[in-house]
Design an enzyme around this catalytic site. Structure first.
Site, short mmCIF file in Angstrom:
data_model
loop_
_atom_site.label_atom_id
_atom_site.label_comp_id
_atom_site.label_asym_id
_atom_site.label_seq_id
_atom_site.Cartn_x
_atom_site.Cartn_y
_atom_site.Cartn_z
CG HIS A 48 -2.07 -0.98 1.30
ND1 HIS A 48 -3.09 -0.77 0.13
CD2 HIS A 48 -2.29 -2.04 1.84
CE1 HIS A 48 -3.91 -1.82 0.15
NE2 HIS A 48 -3.52 -2.71 1.23
NE ARG A 52 -0.62 5.25 1.70
CZ ARG A 52 -0.60 3.93 2.42
NH1 ARG A 52 -1.74 3.25 2.22
NH2 ARG A 52 0.20 3.62 3.31
#
Length: 171
Positions: A48, A52
């Site tokens: 993640h 991002r």
């Protein structure tokens, strides 16, 4: 603007919340609450973070101090995504001091109500199943339900997500 995105695990709520904050004029801050308790969770967090970074999010790890992080980063020029409140709640309920949660929750509600800018909160809706057997699990379900109700009362927009589809509950 304060928004709350609720849904089950893998419902698509985080993806839709992220899409909601695709304003090119805003600095996007991602307040992450997960902690790496095992190798699988560490791998999820790493994935993640990389995802991002590629999407120009500034990630701030805030597994417990959400109010402090929001106060630090909220401004009329920022868009903040908090993902997720149920992990944050778990982090607090796992502590030995049972009394601290109510104080922390009160501070958080005050902070998000007063914060400038656009804030989107993501949380798992866990109260649609059976009543859990364990004391801690029952408390978690009860506290998450109360937290969601308190946030929904002050939020400008509340969305429930199922199968990647939004159902706007409050707008």
């Amino acid at each position: 603007m304060l928004e709350l995105y609720l849904g089950g695990a893998r419902s698509g709520k985080s993806r839709l919340a992220e899409q909601r904050l695709c304003e090119p004029t805003s600095q996007r801050i991602y307040l992450a609450t997960a902690t790496a308790g095992d190798a699988e969770m560490a791998a999820r967090i790493s994935h993640h973070q990389q995802q991002r970074a590629a999407d120009d999010w500034r990630t701030v790890e805030a597994p417990e101090e959400l109010s402090t992080a929001i106060k630090q980063y909220a401004s009329p020029q920022t868009a903040i995504l908090v993902d997720c409140l149920t992990l944050w709640l778990s982090n607090w309920l796992a502590k030995e001091d049972d009394d601290s949660w109510q104080m922390v929750k009160g501070q958080f509600l005050h902070t998000i109500a007063a914060a400038p800018g656009h804030i989107v909160l993501v949380s798992n809706e866990v109260g649609q199943g059976i009543v859990p057997l364990g004391t801690l699990t029952r408390r978690f379900v009860d506290e998450s339900g109360r937290l969601h109700q308190d946030i929904a009362a002050i939020a400008d927009r509340v969305v429930f997500v199922t199968a990647g589809l939004e159902q706007v509950l409050k707008n």
